[in-house]
Scaffold this active site. Structure first.
Site, PDB file in Angstrom:
ATOM      1  N   SER A 223     -35.586 -40.496  -7.031  1.00  0.00           N
ATOM      2  CA  SER A 223     -34.242 -39.505  -6.385  1.00  0.00           C
ATOM      3  C   SER A 223     -35.064 -38.120  -5.901  1.00  0.00           C
ATOM      4  O   SER A 223     -35.738 -37.979  -4.977  1.00  0.00           O
ATOM      5  CB  SER A 223     -33.751 -38.666  -8.059  1.00  0.00           C
ATOM      6  OG  SER A 223     -32.625 -38.238  -7.675  1.00  0.00           O
TER       7      SER A 223
ATOM      8  N   ARG B 126     -21.957 -31.395 -13.799  1.00  0.00           N
ATOM      9  CA  ARG B 126     -22.936 -33.122 -14.361  1.00  0.00           C
ATOM     10  C   ARG B 126     -21.430 -33.613 -14.966  1.00  0.00           C
ATOM     11  O   ARG B 126     -22.120 -35.001 -14.432  1.00  0.00           O
ATOM     12  CB  ARG B 126     -23.017 -32.386 -15.587  1.00  0.00           C
ATOM     13  CG  ARG B 126     -24.042 -33.175 -16.176  1.00  0.00           C
ATOM     14  CD  ARG B 126     -25.397 -33.745 -14.937  1.00  0.00           C
ATOM     15  NE  ARG B 126     -25.934 -34.443 -15.502  1.00  0.00           N
ATOM     16  CZ  ARG B 126     -27.578 -34.676 -14.745  1.00  0.00           C
ATOM     17  NH1 ARG B 126     -27.828 -33.909 -13.854  1.00  0.00           N
ATOM     18  NH2 ARG B 126     -28.409 -34.621 -16.010  1.00  0.00           N
TER      19      ARG B 126
ATOM     20  N   ASP C 180     -27.382 -48.595  -6.476  1.00  0.00           N
ATOM     21  CA  ASP C 180     -27.627 -46.937  -5.987  1.00  0.00           C
ATOM     22  C   ASP C 180     -26.351 -46.731  -5.150  1.00  0.00           C
ATOM     23  O   ASP C 180     -26.335 -47.198  -3.741  1.00  0.00           O
ATOM     24  CB  ASP C 180     -28.763 -46.493  -5.702  1.00  0.00           C
ATOM     25  CG  ASP C 180     -29.464 -45.702  -5.580  1.00  0.00           C
ATOM     26  OD1 ASP C 180     -28.363 -44.686  -5.870  1.00  0.00           O
ATOM     27  OD2 ASP C 180     -30.462 -44.863  -5.800  1.00  0.00           O
TER      28      ASP C 180
ATOM     29  N   HIS D 113     -28.368 -45.338  -9.992  1.00  0.00           N
ATOM     30  CA  HIS D 113     -29.252 -44.666  -9.513  1.00  0.00           C
ATOM     31  C   HIS D 113     -29.827 -43.966 -10.573  1.00  0.00           C
ATOM     32  O   HIS D 113     -30.814 -44.159 -10.505  1.00  0.00           O
ATOM     33  CB  HIS D 113     -28.468 -43.471  -8.633  1.00  0.00           C
ATOM     34  CG  HIS D 113     -29.914 -42.186  -8.225  1.00  0.00           C
ATOM     35  ND1 HIS D 113     -30.659 -42.710  -7.419  1.00  0.00           N
ATOM     36  CD2 HIS D 113     -30.060 -41.099  -8.513  1.00  0.00           C
ATOM     37  CE1 HIS D 113     -31.524 -41.666  -7.108  1.00  0.00           C
ATOM     38  NE2 HIS D 113     -31.221 -40.492  -8.185  1.00  0.00           N
ATOM     39  N   ASP D 114     -29.390 -43.952 -11.486  1.00  0.00           N
ATOM     40  CA  ASP D 114     -29.899 -44.043 -13.312  1.00  0.00           C
ATOM     41  C   ASP D 114     -30.752 -44.995 -13.331  1.00  0.00           C
ATOM     42  O   ASP D 114     -31.686 -44.189 -14.308  1.00  0.00           O
ATOM     43  CB  ASP D 114     -29.132 -43.932 -14.162  1.00  0.00           C
ATOM     44  CG  ASP D 114     -29.012 -42.294 -14.214  1.00  0.00           C
ATOM     45  OD1 ASP D 114     -29.621 -41.326 -13.211  1.00  0.00           O
ATOM     46  OD2 ASP D 114     -28.499 -41.324 -15.109  1.00  0.00           O
TER      47      ASP D 114
END
Length: 327
Positions: free
Chosen positions: A133, A190, A277, A307-308
């Site tokens: 990332s 967030r 992702d 993505h995580d």
């Protein structure tokens, strides 16, 4: 406990001098002169990569993909962060906290700070530089700026530049923090960011349209939980500073374009994409693999987590790291 290392003044890309730079870092293993591995964390990470509290402790450690019995692993907190390295939460020369007065920094500035740390540690060349990332942004910048100092390169769920959509997500979150204030705004930002970190399919399977007894959608409660967690451990102005730095990311800027810049890389390179992702889609990793002359064919990590997945798929990621470091 992280070591806080004073490194002197740093001249930033904007021309401003950042005085009395300090970098927080941690190490694992023993340095033998040619076995140093730099692991670079993502946006809200820190330098605790291994051990019980490490954010990648199933990838970095004794006998793991990045084997600390063989390698001297270095992880540094990012310039502009809030986990020990100089950033908006640090004290400015006037004795007050920098806050929103902290100067603009770029990915290249962050790599310059890490290079100063490497010099201090006596590391002339990295056996490998690894980043996922935002950490991957710095990793590729390392290999372009200092090709002679990077022998191997592992880029995971990252890119050669920030796309228009990525900039759109990041700037919107910064605007929310400024409008709502650092306390409430960081949590809201967030929640938006975390939505982009996961896949649509995962959210649908885990939460669907479930409503809790308190009347909130389950997915809404999940996102509020992650927003509250970050608000308790992170600085809002660091979040904005680091987001702006990510937006500055473009290895081709001032270097004759993307192909010319990536053509500088001499490190043996593995680029890995997460197949689900949606924040850093696989076409961006394919571009890196195509334009870095020393890159292997693109590796694809299969994950439902979006993505995580670069933080979650330990076995697949660890195997890729092991194979790169072993040869």
């Amino acid at each position: 406990m992280s070591t806080i290392q004073p490194l002197g003044d740093l001249t930033l890309e904007v021309g401003e001098v950042l005085p009395r730079l300090e970098v927080a870092y941690d190490t694992w293993g023993e340095f033998t002169g040619d076995n140093a591995v730099l692991v670079l964390h993502a946006l809200t990470g820190d330098s605790i990569v291994a051990g019980p509290d490490g954010w990648w402790n199933q990838v970095v450690g004794p006998g793991l993909g990045v084997d600390t019995d063989r390698f001297f692993v270095v992880a540094a907190n990012i310039l502009g962060g809030c986990k020990g390295t100089t950033g908006p939460a640090s004290e400015a020369p006037d004795g007050r906290v920098w806050g929103n007065r902290f100067p603009a920094v770029t990915v290249r500035d962050q790599v310059a700070a890490e290079a100063m740390l490497a010099d201090h540690l006596g590391i002339e060349s990295w056996h490998a530089v690894i980043g996922g990332s935002a950490g991957g942004m710095r990793a590729v910048e390392w290999a372009v700026t200092h090709p002679e100092r990077v022998q191997r390169l592992f880029l995971l769920a990252s890119s050669a530049y920030a796309s228009a959509e990525q900039i759109a997500w990041t700037t919107t979150q910064a605007d929310i923090i400024r409008a709502a204030g650092p306390d409430e705004g960081l949590g809201l930002a967030r929640r938006i960011a975390h939505t982009t970190y996961r896949s649509e399919a995962e959210l649908a399977e885990r939460f669907g349209r479930e409503v809790q007894p308190d009347g909130r959608f389950a997915v809404q409660s999940y996102l509020q939980h992650h927003g509250d967690k970050l608000h308790k451990r992170f600085d809002a102005w660091s979040y904005i500073t680091l987001g702006d730095a990510m937006n500055s990311h473009d290895v081709g800027r001032g270097r004759g374009g993307l192909a010319a810049a990536l053509g500088r890389v001499t490190a043996r390179t593995v680029v890995a994409a997460i197949d689900s992702d949606r924040l850093y889609p696989p076409y961006q990793q394919q571009e890196l693999a195509d334009l870095i002359p020393t890159a292997e064919p693109l590796a694809v990590v299969t994950s439902p987590h979006g993505h995580d997945g670069f933080l979650i798929e330990h076995e697949q990621v660890g195997a890729l790291a092991h194979d790169l470091l072993a040869t």
